[in-house]
Design a protein around this motif. Structure first.
Motif, short mmCIF file in Angstrom:
data_model
loop_
_atom_site.label_atom_id
_atom_site.label_comp_id
_atom_site.label_asym_id
_atom_site.label_seq_id
_atom_site.Cartn_x
_atom_site.Cartn_y
_atom_site.Cartn_z
N VAL A 158 -3.99 12.69 -1.38
CA VAL A 158 -4.93 11.02 -0.64
C VAL A 158 -3.21 10.23 -0.75
O VAL A 158 -2.89 9.38 -0.05
CB VAL A 158 -5.73 10.96 -2.36
CG1 VAL A 158 -5.28 9.49 -1.56
CG2 VAL A 158 -7.19 11.57 -1.90
N GLY A 159 -2.28 10.48 -2.09
CA GLY A 159 -1.46 9.78 -1.41
C GLY A 159 -0.05 10.10 -0.47
O GLY A 159 0.43 9.14 -0.10
N THR A 160 -0.07 10.74 -0.58
CA THR A 160 0.60 11.51 1.08
C THR A 160 -0.01 10.74 2.25
O THR A 160 0.04 10.36 3.11
CB THR A 160 0.92 13.30 1.51
OG1 THR A 160 0.54 13.68 0.14
CG2 THR A 160 1.46 13.11 2.81
N THR A 176 1.65 6.45 -7.19
CA THR A 176 0.25 7.15 -7.28
C THR A 176 0.09 8.70 -7.15
O THR A 176 -0.18 8.98 -7.71
CB THR A 176 -1.29 6.38 -6.94
OG1 THR A 176 -0.49 4.60 -6.89
CG2 THR A 176 -2.64 6.37 -8.04
N GLY A 177 0.59 9.10 -6.07
CA GLY A 177 0.19 10.41 -4.87
C GLY A 177 1.48 11.12 -5.97
O GLY A 177 1.01 12.30 -6.21
N LEU A 197 2.16 2.03 -3.21
CA LEU A 197 1.21 2.13 -4.65
C LEU A 197 0.91 3.61 -3.87
O LEU A 197 1.04 4.54 -5.13
CB LEU A 197 -0.04 1.43 -4.28
CG LEU A 197 0.06 -0.33 -4.83
CD1 LEU A 197 -0.89 -0.92 -4.21
CD2 LEU A 197 0.49 0.48 -6.53
N PHE A 198 0.92 4.26 -3.17
CA PHE A 198 0.39 5.77 -2.60
C PHE A 198 1.64 6.29 -3.18
O PHE A 198 0.95 7.36 -3.21
CB PHE A 198 0.13 5.80 -1.12
CG PHE A 198 -1.26 5.22 -0.70
CD1 PHE A 198 -1.59 4.36 0.55
CD2 PHE A 198 -2.32 5.86 -1.35
CE1 PHE A 198 -3.09 3.78 0.57
CE2 PHE A 198 -4.21 5.35 -0.74
CZ PHE A 198 -3.72 4.26 0.22
N GLY A 252 -3.04 8.92 2.52
CA GLY A 252 -2.06 6.57 2.19
C GLY A 252 -0.92 6.73 2.96
O GLY A 252 -0.42 5.68 3.24
N LEU A 253 0.11 6.89 2.29
CA LEU A 253 1.48 7.14 2.77
C LEU A 253 1.57 6.29 4.37
O LEU A 253 2.22 5.68 4.90
CB LEU A 253 2.65 7.98 2.07
CG LEU A 253 4.06 8.09 3.22
CD1 LEU A 253 4.62 6.44 2.57
CD2 LEU A 253 4.64 9.03 2.05
N SER A 306 -1.13 3.70 5.80
CA SER A 306 0.20 2.29 5.68
C SER A 306 0.82 2.02 6.70
O SER A 306 1.17 0.54 6.81
CB SER A 306 -0.13 2.37 3.36
OG SER A 306 0.51 3.37 4.21
N LEU A 316 1.08 -1.11 -0.10
CA LEU A 316 -0.03 0.07 -0.07
C LEU A 316 0.88 1.38 0.24
O LEU A 316 0.54 2.25 -0.79
CB LEU A 316 -0.78 -0.56 1.05
CG LEU A 316 -2.56 -0.68 1.24
CD1 LEU A 316 -2.66 -1.02 2.66
CD2 LEU A 316 -2.95 -0.54 -0.01
N MET A 317 1.69 1.40 1.20
CA MET A 317 2.77 2.77 0.85
C MET A 317 3.16 2.87 -0.89
O MET A 317 2.78 3.93 -0.99
CB MET A 317 4.25 1.90 1.49
CG MET A 317 4.95 3.78 2.09
SD MET A 317 5.73 2.98 3.67
CE MET A 317 5.06 2.76 4.95
#
Lengths: 260, 274
Positions: B255-257, B217-218, B213-214, B259-260, B263, B210-211
């Motif tokens: 969202v990326g930040t 993607t971010g 990916l975020f 989410g990082l 996660s 997840l990390m």
């Protein structure tokens, strides 16, 4: 290079509680970011400079004058060219010039505020102020120790450089890139010489009772005085008035209505 | 994330925070004159340190990188952006050691970051790049929100400025330093209590994926949104006249930040295996 930023004076600014100075710094950052009016930005800059003059610490701005100038020139040049609205003269736009000056003032203002804060506040006061603001003591200790270690590490690095130079390493000739590349192998011995002391440092701390108790006494007795509360009240009141008077209240609306 | 706070119980880890921060700051300050974006970032060979500090000292390296960057900012770029610099540099050291443990790039029975095999060197390269991208994502997102610097320009400059030294200098540094740090019992996994050290497992793997990916993607999603808003890469980003503070960039990179960060709270602890 003189790593110490603190200038020892007995001034009104130096006598303020570090928590007051931290709050004034924060308010200057917030106002600097939010205000769009050039008039108010210049006024805020003048107030910050007067605050620094009252503390007798403006001499430190000489150390960063090149950085401040480069920021101003870079911002003005870049935004003047990159905002393509009319009226324009060749590739330069008036809106871009105004925006560039605005960004230059904001960035320089924050850097000047930060420098004044560091020039008028001892490291021990910053650390103790942070502890009084509920930062864990160990974190504040690590922060203040790191600042104190920087000159020692730089001195160790210079010693290593001198030792390598005496063995024939040439760090003075060649292009900038070549000189930087020759400094790279010196990072490892500098790293090793610093980290090697970790075990002894930890033992020394524990032998003096570090971490024995969460409730600590301190040599530095910080108290908020009348002038501290006056400065805080004055800063908050002024900030409120500025927000009401300037065009900056629209900042929040601009943030929400910004294009995709 | 448990270990990030549990480490403060150990005096040796507190000392490593201070030493890491001092080292990072000492290597940052002399290069403050090699400016890339005035008041924001400069040429940073010191970017080799966060990944190395993170893999060797774990959370102490992460805190040290964050505090060291803040101290470096005192010498010419202290501003509200320093807050994002603090978080970004924390992630620059934190992400590599989390992904090293959890992503499954190295064998579970040989997690030592000694870079003695091609597989480990490849793993180091991957985690170093992701750490650099995480730092770029956080800082570029923050300054986009503040409308100070375009996301695409700053994100691309920081990504390169962080990743190149970490890759070029980090591998030989790790090979030289690891045996010494191990011999002196200074590896973070040797200092901290075993119950506070996350271990490879299902949750750690999920967290690491997840990390990664975020982060990707971010950052790259943010670049796409920034191009749509008229921004450009590197220094072209200042010349294209794009929209700074565009909602699309702020949302995607945000969202990326976030989410990082979230996660990183998912991990397998030794108590989960009992």
């Amino acid at each position: 290079m003189d790593m110490f930023l603190y200038i020892d004076r007995d001034s009104f600014v130096h006598r303020l509680d570090p928590r007051t100075k931290l709050l004034l710094l924060l308010i200057s950052f917030i106002l600097g970011l939010c205000i769009k009016s050039l008039t108010f930005l210049l006024g805020l800059l003048a107030v910050v400079l007067m605050y620094g003059a009252a503390g007798g610490v403006l001499a430190n701005l000489r150390r960063i004058r090149v950085v401040l100038l480069m920021i101003a020139l870079f911002s003005i040049a870049i935004w003047t060219i990159s905002i393509p609205t009319e009226p324009r003269f060749l590739i330069f736009s008036l809106d871009g010039l105004k925006y560039g000056i605005q960004v230059a003032l904001k960035t320089d203002l924050m850097i000047i505020s930060g420098m004044i804060f560091l020039s008028a506040t001892k490291i021990e006061e910053i650390a103790e102020g942070l502890v009084r603001l509920r930062m864990p003591y160990r974190a504040a200790f690590a922060f203040s120790t790191a600042i104190r270690l920087v000159p020692m590490i730089v001195a160790t690095s210079f010693t290593i450089i001198q030792a390598q130079k005496s063995r024939g390493l040439d760090l003075d000739s060649g292009s900038v890139v070549q000189r930087i590349r020759r400094h790279v192998p010196l990072v490892v011995p500098a790293f090793v010489s610093v980290i090697r002391g970790t075990n002894i440092f930890a033992m020394a701390l524990e032998s003096k009772g570090f971490g024995y108790s969460d409730r600590r006494t301190t040599l530095l007795d910080l108290r908020m005085g009348g002038y501290d509360w006056l400065m805080i009240a004055g800063a908050l009141l002024s900030a409120s008035v500025v927000f009401l008077l300037s065009e900056s209240v629209a900042y929040g609306a601009t943030l929400v209505s910004g294009g995709f | 994330m448990n270990e990030v706070f549990a480490m403060w119980k150990k005096t040796k880890m507190v000392v490593l925070v201070a030493l890491s921060a001092g080292l990072y700051a000492a290597l940052l300050i002399p290069f403050k004159g090699f400016v890339l974006i005035p008041g924001i970032t400069e040429f940073r060979p010191a970017s080799v340190l966060p990944v190395v500090l993170g893999l060797l000292f774990g959370p102490a390296g992460a805190w040290g990188a964050a505090i060291g960057n803040l101290i470096g900012d005192f010498f010419g770029s202290l501003g509200v952006g320093s807050l994002f610099g603090f978080i970004g540099n924390f992630m620059f050291a934190y992400v590599p050691y989390k992904l090293w443990l959890g992503l499954g790039l190295v064998p579970r029975d040989d997690l030592a970051p000694d870079l003695k095999s091609t597989r480990k060197i490849t793993a180091f390269s991957v985690v170093a790049i992701l750490g650099a991208l995480a730092c770029a994502l956080v800082i570029a997102w923050g300054l986009e929100i503040l409308r100070l610097v375009p996301f695409a320009a700053l994100g691309s400059i920081i990504s390169l400025n962080n990743a190149l030294p970490a890759l070029v200098l980090g591998i030989p540094m790790m090979i030289v330093l690891y045996p010494r740090i191990k011999k002196w019992d200074l590896l973070w996994t040797d200092i901290m209590n075993p119950e506070d050290v996350p271990i490879p497992g299902g949750l750690s793997r999920i967290s690491s994926i997840l990390m990664a990916l975020f982060i990707i993607t971010g950052l790259f999603g943010g670049f796409v949104a920034a191009f749509k808003a008229g921004q450009g890469f590197l220094y072209e980003g200042f010349g294209t006249g794009g929209d700074v503070g565009s909602m699309g960039v702020i949302l995607i990179a945000g969202v990326g930040t976030i989410g990082l960060v979230f996660s990183s709270f998912i991990q397998t602890m030794p108590s989960d295996k009992k």
